[in-house]
Design an enzyme around this catalytic site. Structure first.
Site, PDB file in Angstrom:
ATOM      1  N   GLY A   1       2.689  -0.863   4.368  1.00  0.00           N
ATOM      2  CA  GLY A   1       2.650   0.537   3.971  1.00  0.00           C
ATOM      3  C   GLY A   1       4.042   1.059   3.692  1.00  0.00           C
TER       4      GLY A   1
ATOM      5  N   GLU B   1      -5.877  -4.470  10.580  1.00  0.00           N
ATOM      6  CA  GLU B   1      -4.894  -3.398  10.769  1.00  0.00           C
ATOM      7  C   GLU B   1      -5.262  -2.576  12.008  1.00  0.00           C
ATOM      8  OE1 GLU B   1      -2.681  -2.281   6.960  1.00  0.00           O
ATOM      9  OE2 GLU B   1      -4.510  -1.086   7.009  1.00  0.00           O
TER      10      GLU B   1
ATOM     11  N   SER C   1       2.965  -1.451  10.644  1.00  0.00           N
ATOM     12  CA  SER C   1       4.390  -1.451  10.991  1.00  0.00           C
ATOM     13  C   SER C   1       5.069  -2.798  10.720  1.00  0.00           C
ATOM     14  CB  SER C   1       4.590  -1.029  12.448  1.00  0.00           C
ATOM     15  OG  SER C   1       4.071   0.270  12.644  1.00  0.00           O
TER      16      SER C   1
ATOM     17  N   GLY D   1       1.904   2.815  10.822  1.00  0.00           N
ATOM     18  CA  GLY D   1       2.788   3.950  10.564  1.00  0.00           C
ATOM     19  C   GLY D   1       3.936   4.131  11.536  1.00  0.00           C
TER      20      GLY D   1
ATOM     21  N   HIS E   1      -9.900   1.334   4.476  1.00  0.00           N
ATOM     22  CA  HIS E   1      -8.646   1.578   5.200  1.00  0.00           C
ATOM     23  C   HIS E   1      -8.902   2.623   6.290  1.00  0.00           C
ATOM     24  CE1 HIS E   1      -4.588   2.858   6.141  1.00  0.00           C
ATOM     25  NE2 HIS E   1      -4.171   1.716   5.616  1.00  0.00           N
TER      26      HIS E   1
ATOM     27  N   ASN F   1       0.856  -1.183   0.000  1.00  0.00           N
ATOM     28  CA  ASN F   1       0.000   0.000   0.000  1.00  0.00           C
ATOM     29  C   ASN F   1       0.897   1.239   0.000  1.00  0.00           C
ATOM     30  OD1 ASN F   1      -1.914   1.955   0.385  1.00  0.00           O
ATOM     31  ND2 ASN F   1      -2.416   1.375   2.503  1.00  0.00           N
ATOM     32  N   TRP F   2       1.053   1.798  -1.179  1.00  0.00           N
ATOM     33  CA  TRP F   2       1.993   2.935  -1.300  1.00  0.00           C
ATOM     34  C   TRP F   2       1.444   4.218  -0.681  1.00  0.00           C
ATOM     35  CZ3 TRP F   2       3.838   2.544  -7.155  1.00  0.00           C
ATOM     36  CH2 TRP F   2       4.591   1.378  -7.291  1.00  0.00           C
ATOM     37  N   LYS F   3       0.168   4.216  -0.353  1.00  0.00           N
ATOM     38  CA  LYS F   3      -0.466   5.426   0.209  1.00  0.00           C
ATOM     39  C   LYS F   3      -0.100   6.631  -0.665  1.00  0.00           C
ATOM     40  CE  LYS F   3      -0.401   3.400   4.798  1.00  0.00           C
ATOM     41  NZ  LYS F   3      -0.488   3.638   6.233  1.00  0.00           N
TER      42      LYS F   3
HETATM   43  P1  PGA Z   1       2.429   0.808   7.657  1.00  0.00           P
HETATM   44  O1  PGA Z   1       0.977   0.927   7.005  1.00  0.00           O
HETATM   45  O2  PGA Z   1       3.043  -0.462   7.155  1.00  0.00           O
HETATM   46  O3  PGA Z   1       3.151   2.048   7.195  1.00  0.00           O
HETATM   47  O4  PGA Z   1       2.214   0.785   9.144  1.00  0.00           O
HETATM   48  C1  PGA Z   1       0.142  -0.168   6.846  1.00  0.00           C
HETATM   49  C2  PGA Z   1      -1.189   0.271   6.317  1.00  0.00           C
HETATM   50  O5  PGA Z   1      -1.742   1.266   6.793  1.00  0.00           O
HETATM   51  O6  PGA Z   1      -1.721  -0.337   5.383  1.00  0.00           O
END
Ligand code: PGA
Length: 246
Positions: free
Chosen positions: A230, A161, A209, A167, A91, A6-8
């Site tokens: 992420g 999640e 994370s 994050g 999400h 998930n590149w956000k």
């Molecule tokens: P993260 O995000 O790996 O940066 O914690 C995961 C997500 O929100 O899909």
């Protein structure tokens, strides 16, 4: 395992996106894992390119509308046209931006109607000793699947999640035994929602994370089928290390 990157909004540059696509193709060939990339919508076409590929693509979110006079909306059908096979739905960052339980249910229905495989995100914002957070997860699952047929429900991938784990660094992630417990709980709720209409377990991913340093233990101790990654998925070195650990 199924690894969804998930590149956000971390990836905004075409060259960065192209480099991650090439890397992911190489990693998919050299590992036994399925890699799905979820780029920001405007970069999907560039990433998808042409010809056969070893990786698949996902929308990070889809519109709650199905088309027409809706400026700025990116519909499920448009994502299919651009080459997506999956769609992340619900999400926590979208829920925070206003996706209510009914909106998530509607989006899930649109994704399934267009043949996209939904990756339904659920997660509690905090844990309490009385275990009320389990009810929050149950409610998110029940409400999201409300508008789906029994047949469609069996095609939904669940990504657990916990919001408190997203994050951060590897220490912020869930403890492996807590994840194992949660996977069993989600399996139980999904079995109720599927009314015994399927013989296979639902696909359950974990996100929050995930890093090279914790991915292997999380995979070994729990019954997750993969990870929603992420930040670590947007850095070539960290993503490669994570895949190699698996
Ligand atoms: P993260 O995000 O790996 O940066 O914690 C995961 C997500 O929100 O899909």
């Amino acid at each position: 395992m199924l690894i969804v990157a998930n590149w956000k909004a971390y990836v905004e540059d075409v060259e960065h996106a192209k480099a991650l696509v090439s890397l992911s193709k190489r990693l998919a060939r050299s590992t036994k894992h399925t890699i799905v990339l979820a780029p920001p919508a405007p970069l999907l076409g560039v990433c998808r390119g042409t010809g056969a590929t070893t990786i698949a693509f996902s929308a990070q979110d889809i519109s709650v509308t199905t088309g027409g006079a809706a400026t700025g909306e990116a519909t499920a059908q448009a994502f299919v046209g651009a080459g997506a096979t999956y769609a992340i739905i619900g999400h926590s960052e979208r829920r925070k931006a206003g996706d209510t339980l009914p909106v998530v249910a509607e989006k899930l229905r649109h994704a399934l109607a267009q043949g996209l495989i939904p990756i339904l995100c659920v997660g509690e914002s905090a844990r309490d000793p009385e275990g009320r957070y389990l009810n929050a997860i149950r409610e998110q699952l029940t409400s999201a699947l409300e508008l789906c047929t029994q047949k469609d429900r069996a095609n939904v991938i669940v990504a657990y999640e916990p919001i408190w784990a997203i994050g951060g660094s590897a220490d912020s992630a869930i403890r492996p035994d807590d994840l194992a417990e949660m996977v069993l709980y989600i399996q139980k709720v999904m079995a109720e929602l599927l009314l015994g209409n399927t013989t296979r377990h639902p696909i359950i991913l974990y996100g929050g994370s995930v890093e090279a340093s914790n991915v292997r233990e999380l995979a070994l101790v729990s019954h997750v089928s993969g990870f929603l990654v992420g930040r670590a998925s947007t850095d070539a070195g960290r993503f490669t290390a994570l895949l190699k650990e698996l």
